[in-house]
Scaffold this active site. Structure first.
Site, PDB file in Angstrom:
ATOM      1  N   GLU A   2       0.846  -0.262  16.410  1.00 17.89           N
ATOM      2  CA  GLU A   2       0.185   0.876  16.032  1.00 17.89           C
ATOM      3  C   GLU A   2      -0.642   1.388  17.302  1.00 17.89           C
ATOM      4  O   GLU A   2      -1.035   2.440  17.280  1.00 17.89           O
ATOM      5  CB  GLU A   2      -0.857   0.533  14.733  1.00 17.89           C
ATOM      6  CG  GLU A   2      -1.752   1.760  14.243  1.00 17.89           C
ATOM      7  CD  GLU A   2      -2.540   1.301  13.262  1.00 17.89           C
ATOM      8  OE1 GLU A   2      -3.636   1.964  13.166  1.00 17.89           O
ATOM      9  OE2 GLU A   2      -2.128   0.287  12.448  1.00 17.89           O
ATOM     10  N   CYS A  50       2.726   5.855   8.795  1.00 16.28           N
ATOM     11  CA  CYS A  50       1.746   6.109   7.656  1.00 16.28           C
ATOM     12  C   CYS A  50       0.971   7.127   7.984  1.00 16.28           C
ATOM     13  O   CYS A  50       0.466   7.256   9.105  1.00 16.28           O
ATOM     14  CB  CYS A  50       0.801   4.940   7.494  1.00 16.28           C
ATOM     15  SG  CYS A  50      -0.418   5.075   6.449  1.00 16.28           S
ATOM     16  N   HIS A 109       4.075   2.166  11.591  1.00 17.05           N
ATOM     17  CA  HIS A 109       3.092   1.898  12.826  1.00 17.05           C
ATOM     18  C   HIS A 109       2.870   3.163  13.660  1.00 17.05           C
ATOM     19  O   HIS A 109       1.804   3.231  14.335  1.00 17.05           O
ATOM     20  CB  HIS A 109       3.352   0.745  13.494  1.00 17.05           C
ATOM     21  CG  HIS A 109       3.627  -0.370  12.809  1.00 17.05           C
ATOM     22  ND1 HIS A 109       5.029  -0.709  12.800  1.00 17.05           N
ATOM     23  CD2 HIS A 109       3.030  -1.518  12.099  1.00 17.05           C
ATOM     24  CE1 HIS A 109       5.119  -2.035  11.659  1.00 17.05           C
ATOM     25  NE2 HIS A 109       3.860  -2.437  11.398  1.00 17.05           N
ATOM     26  N   THR A 161      -6.161   0.925  11.949  1.00 18.22           N
ATOM     27  CA  THR A 161      -6.452   1.242  10.612  1.00 18.22           C
ATOM     28  C   THR A 161      -6.387  -0.316   9.950  1.00 18.22           C
ATOM     29  O   THR A 161      -6.757  -0.302   8.705  1.00 18.22           O
ATOM     30  CB  THR A 161      -5.133   1.777   9.917  1.00 18.22           C
ATOM     31  OG1 THR A 161      -3.873   1.297  10.236  1.00 18.22           O
ATOM     32  CG2 THR A 161      -5.089   3.447  10.370  1.00 18.22           C
ATOM     33  N   CYS A 187       0.714  -1.250  -0.079  1.00 20.18           N
ATOM     34  CA  CYS A 187      -0.042  -0.028  -0.064  1.00 20.18           C
ATOM     35  C   CYS A 187       0.714   1.163  -0.101  1.00 20.18           C
ATOM     36  O   CYS A 187       2.089   1.071   0.057  1.00 20.18           O
ATOM     37  CB  CYS A 187      -0.901  -0.103   1.251  1.00 20.18           C
ATOM     38  SG  CYS A 187      -0.015   0.149   2.808  1.00 20.18           S
ATOM     39  N   SER A 222       1.782  -9.738  10.990  1.00 15.18           N
ATOM     40  CA  SER A 222       1.132  -8.575  10.076  1.00 15.18           C
ATOM     41  C   SER A 222      -0.240  -8.577  10.422  1.00 15.18           C
ATOM     42  O   SER A 222      -1.133  -9.589  10.072  1.00 15.18           O
ATOM     43  CB  SER A 222       1.301  -8.958   8.530  1.00 15.18           C
ATOM     44  OG  SER A 222       0.466  -8.128   7.853  1.00 15.18           O
ATOM     45  N   SER A 223      -0.962  -7.503  11.040  1.00 13.85           N
ATOM     46  CA  SER A 223      -2.396  -7.355  11.176  1.00 13.85           C
ATOM     47  C   SER A 223      -3.098  -7.827  10.045  1.00 13.85           C
ATOM     48  O   SER A 223      -4.063  -8.303  10.010  1.00 13.85           O
ATOM     49  CB  SER A 223      -2.530  -6.256  12.074  1.00 13.85           C
ATOM     50  OG  SER A 223      -4.212  -5.959  12.222  1.00 13.85           O
TER      51      SER A 223
END
Length: 317
Positions: free
Chosen positions: A127, A97, A74, A168, A12, A226-227
């Site tokens: 995060e 981000c 994060h 997020t 992303c 990785s969420s």
């Protein structure tokens, strides 16, 4: 066997930006460059950056004086940011981000106004730790909930002065259930003006849902921490299809594919496309045919790196 590829999948804009910041810092300032926490949650990316001179640390105290430090995608708490600024560092870059920063600003605004804030997120995720750490009003309150049950058990100081925000990278479906519980439990609670779950998370969940409709099994390329990658695998499993989270093609077990006519492949937002291509090659070695990419939402979002780092460098594939 047929291979179907989810669209969109993989990197992303926030991940692209974070990796570029580390790469460009190494190019401009030379190794070592220190990064607080894994810049993104992907083993291949982290190992590749280590080979180029990045050193990943968890505590600011691990960074020598005069070094260059980068915050991961994060985000970090106000306390961590203040600690870094108090150090004798040559440069400090923030790879948070921008969509995470948006949530940080929502929390900071609530803190300034004396509103109590509820964050929907997963305990222990960096995060979440960074976002919770934006709240500093001793007269208010900052709370974390993960499920509707957490909401029903939550006690706040003032039910009439509440707001909520979300991590997020959550499951859209799970988050919707928690928000419904919040609105029922606290009728006057106020949510964000725009959904906090980022566009990439939403798009990749929509894409894997479409993929799972046609595939017999789904391989999700992404690391265990990785969420957003975990949420993709969980979504497929809830649809009644087998899904496997893999770091690389080497993780594929042949027995997974027995009886499968159509194999779906997607990748989390922190997984580079080279890993997907290696998975495709491995599946072909095991007898699969050519891959077909499904139609999906087009993504054109780009987040700029800091102006001090705007140079051309070789990037990770």
């Amino acid at each position: 066997m047929q291979i179907l590829l989810a669209n969109p999948r993989g990197f992303c804009a926030g991940v692209d930006r974070a990796i570029s910041i580390v790469e460009r810092a190494i190019e401009m300032y030379g190794a070592p460059i220190y990064v607080r926490h894994e810049v993104v949650h992907n083993r291949y990316v982290v190992e590749s950056l280590c080979e180029r001179g990045a050193i990943f640390i968890e505590e600011i105290s691990e960074v020598p004086d005069g070094s260059i430090l980068i915050f991961s995608a994060h985000g970090v708490s106000q306390a961590v940011r203040a600690e870094a600024r108090s150090r004798n560092l040559t440069m400090l870059f923030d790879a948070t981000c921008p969509l995470v920063t948006k949530v940080h600003m929502e929390v900071a605004r609530a803190s300034r106004k004396g509103k109590e804030a509820i964050l929907i997120g997963h305990a222990g995720h960096p995060e979440v730790e960074g976002t919770m750490g934006q709240y500093s009003n001793p007269n208010g309150g900052m709370y974390l909930v993960e499920s509707p049950d957490d909401v029903w058990q939550l006690n706040v100081k003032d039910e009439n002065n509440l707001c909520f925000m979300t991590q997020t990278t959550l499951s859209v479906d799970d988050t919707s259930a928690v928000i419904d519980a919040l609105n029922t439990r606290f009728p006057k609670i106020v949510g964000p003006r725009k959904d906090d779950i980022c566009y990439a998370t939403t798009n990749r969940q929509e894409a894997v849902r479409n993929l799972a409709n046609d595939a017999d099994i789904v391989l999700v390329v992404g690391s265990k921490n990785s969420s957003n990658s975990n949420r993709l695998a969980e979504l497929v499993q809830r649809m009644g299809k087998p899904a496997y989270l893999i770091d690389s093609a080497a993780d594929i077990q042949e027995f997974w594919l027995q009886g499968a006519q159509c194999i779906g492949v997607t990748a989390g937002a922190s997984a580079p496309d080279i890993l997907v291509q290696q998975v495709i090659a491995r599946l072909k070695d095991l007898g699969a045919g050519e891959s077909i990419e499904l139609s999906g939402r087009e993504e054109n979002i780009v987040f700029e790196v800091p102006k001090e780092l705007r140079v051309e460098v070789k990037q990770i594939d």
